[in-house]
Design a protein around this motif. Structure first.
Motif, PDB file in Angstrom:
ATOM      1  N   SER A  39      -5.883   8.054   5.846  1.00 33.75           N
ATOM      2  CA  SER A  39      -6.123   9.128   5.014  1.00 33.75           C
ATOM      3  C   SER A  39      -5.099   9.901   4.578  1.00 33.75           C
ATOM      4  O   SER A  39      -5.067  10.675   3.642  1.00 33.75           O
ATOM      5  N   LYS A  40      -3.694  10.287   5.602  1.00 34.26           N
ATOM      6  CA  LYS A  40      -2.783  11.012   5.073  1.00 34.26           C
ATOM      7  C   LYS A  40      -1.885  10.028   4.007  1.00 34.26           C
ATOM      8  O   LYS A  40      -1.058  10.782   3.494  1.00 34.26           O
ATOM      9  N   ASP A  41      -1.723   8.837   3.960  1.00 34.75           N
ATOM     10  CA  ASP A  41      -1.189   8.050   2.889  1.00 34.75           C
ATOM     11  C   ASP A  41      -1.971   7.816   1.780  1.00 34.75           C
ATOM     12  O   ASP A  41      -1.422   7.176   0.911  1.00 34.75           O
ATOM     13  N   LEU A  42      -3.231   8.443   1.577  1.00 33.24           N
ATOM     14  CA  LEU A  42      -3.900   8.147   0.321  1.00 33.24           C
ATOM     15  C   LEU A  42      -4.274   9.403  -0.451  1.00 33.24           C
ATOM     16  O   LEU A  42      -4.377  10.507  -0.074  1.00 33.24           O
ATOM     17  N   ARG A  43      -3.825   9.091  -1.764  1.00 30.05           N
ATOM     18  CA  ARG A  43      -3.780  10.340  -2.777  1.00 30.05           C
ATOM     19  C   ARG A  43      -5.401  10.598  -3.145  1.00 30.05           C
ATOM     20  O   ARG A  43      -6.221   9.858  -3.310  1.00 30.05           O
ATOM     21  N   ASP A  77      -5.927  -2.263   8.517  1.00 28.67           N
ATOM     22  CA  ASP A  77      -5.645  -0.903   7.906  1.00 28.67           C
ATOM     23  C   ASP A  77      -5.139  -1.669   6.556  1.00 28.67           C
ATOM     24  O   ASP A  77      -5.301  -1.174   5.628  1.00 28.67           O
ATOM     25  N   ARG A  78      -4.424  -2.989   6.454  1.00 27.45           N
ATOM     26  CA  ARG A  78      -3.966  -3.458   5.342  1.00 27.45           C
ATOM     27  C   ARG A  78      -5.262  -3.686   4.557  1.00 27.45           C
ATOM     28  O   ARG A  78      -4.945  -3.569   3.184  1.00 27.45           O
ATOM     29  N   ASP A  82      -5.759  -2.481   0.673  1.00 30.73           N
ATOM     30  CA  ASP A  82      -6.172  -3.387  -0.371  1.00 30.73           C
ATOM     31  C   ASP A  82      -7.282  -3.231  -1.135  1.00 30.73           C
ATOM     32  O   ASP A  82      -7.270  -3.160  -2.247  1.00 30.73           O
ATOM     33  N   PHE A  83      -8.203  -2.860  -0.287  1.00 32.50           N
ATOM     34  CA  PHE A  83      -9.628  -2.787  -0.873  1.00 32.50           C
ATOM     35  C   PHE A  83      -9.516  -1.379  -1.860  1.00 32.50           C
ATOM     36  O   PHE A  83     -10.091  -1.525  -3.000  1.00 32.50           O
ATOM     37  N   LEU A  84      -9.002  -0.257  -1.310  1.00 35.64           N
ATOM     38  CA  LEU A  84      -9.211   0.833  -2.300  1.00 35.64           C
ATOM     39  C   LEU A  84      -7.791   0.787  -3.456  1.00 35.64           C
ATOM     40  O   LEU A  84      -8.242   1.271  -4.345  1.00 35.64           O
ATOM     41  N   TYR A  88      -9.234   1.430  -7.098  1.00 38.00           N
ATOM     42  CA  TYR A  88      -8.633   2.800  -7.672  1.00 38.00           C
ATOM     43  C   TYR A  88      -7.232   2.520  -8.387  1.00 38.00           C
ATOM     44  O   TYR A  88      -6.731   3.293  -9.040  1.00 38.00           O
ATOM     45  N   GLY A  89      -6.590   1.321  -8.076  1.00 37.87           N
ATOM     46  CA  GLY A  89      -5.179   1.233  -8.730  1.00 37.87           C
ATOM     47  C   GLY A  89      -4.162   1.757  -7.640  1.00 37.87           C
ATOM     48  O   GLY A  89      -4.533   2.381  -6.472  1.00 37.87           O
ATOM     49  N   GLU A  90      -2.845   1.249  -7.923  1.00 38.36           N
ATOM     50  CA  GLU A  90      -1.943   1.815  -7.062  1.00 38.36           C
ATOM     51  C   GLU A  90      -1.654   3.469  -6.877  1.00 38.36           C
ATOM     52  O   GLU A  90      -1.136   4.033  -5.963  1.00 38.36           O
ATOM     53  N   PHE A  91      -2.322   4.236  -7.844  1.00 42.05           N
ATOM     54  CA  PHE A  91      -2.133   5.612  -7.695  1.00 42.05           C
ATOM     55  C   PHE A  91      -2.719   6.186  -6.688  1.00 42.05           C
ATOM     56  O   PHE A  91      -2.489   7.122  -6.259  1.00 42.05           O
ATOM     57  N   VAL A  92      -3.750   5.494  -6.099  1.00 42.70           N
ATOM     58  CA  VAL A  92      -4.321   5.991  -4.882  1.00 42.70           C
ATOM     59  C   VAL A  92      -3.379   6.149  -3.504  1.00 42.70           C
ATOM     60  O   VAL A  92      -3.504   6.860  -2.735  1.00 42.70           O
ATOM     61  N   LEU A  93      -2.270   5.537  -3.563  1.00 40.73           N
ATOM     62  CA  LEU A  93      -1.241   5.572  -2.620  1.00 40.73           C
ATOM     63  C   LEU A  93      -0.348   6.794  -2.904  1.00 40.73           C
ATOM     64  O   LEU A  93       0.191   6.780  -3.919  1.00 40.73           O
TER      65      LEU A  93
END
Length: 152
Positions: A39-43, A77-78, A82-84, A88-93
């Motif tokens: 959760s800390k690495d997801l936007r 975790d991977r 990958d699912f997210l 939602y696209g790379e922007f979620v990272l």
């Protein structure tokens, strides 16, 4: 006098409010720790540059719940990431992965740094050359021509 001291004491004991609600937490401490790390690495898509772990937005809550559901289902975790990203696209990272489509994000700061250092180097060299090549004094002939040109 007591009110400022009391206010200071209250401020010193205040802790930051975390967005993760007690009902969202998993009973397994290891899974909860993994969920918090993810959760800390997801936007948060609503808050832009805030992690879903810190956001109070409803979408961030939904993403936190989704992460916990995927972990409970046995995803690594991977696989969760990958699912997210697929959804939602790379922007979620918050920290995008290095790839051809994100290479500019990773390489551009280095290119700008090198270009800035090169520009400063050229600027310093030009100033040194300007100082070293000071104009030569006028010859007697040049002085005479200058005086003749300045006379009315």
């Amino acid at each position: 006098m007591r009110l400022p001291v009391l206010a200071l004491a209250v401020l010193m004991t205040a802790t930051p409010a975390l967005a993760v609600l007690p009902g969202e937490r998993l009973s397994d401490p290891r899974l909860e720790e993994r969920a918090r790390a993810l959760s800390k690495d997801l936007r948060c898509m609503v808050c832009q540059n805030q992690a879903i772990d810190d956001s109070d937005a409803p979408l961030a809550r939904d993403l936190r719940v989704l992460v916990r559901e995927r972990l409970t289902a046995g995803d690594s975790d991977r696989q969760v990431i990958d699912f997210l990203v697929a959804r939602y696209g790379e922007f979620v990272l918050l920290r995008p992965r290095f790839g051809w489509h994100t290479a500019v994000l990773w390489i551009a700061p280095l290119v700008f740094l090198v270009a800035g250092i090169a520009y400063l180097f050229v600027l310093v060299r030009r100033r040194r050359v300007a100082v070293v090549t000071a104009p030569l004094p006028l010859t007697d002939e040049e002085k005479a021509r200058l005086e003749a040109a300045l006379k009315p």
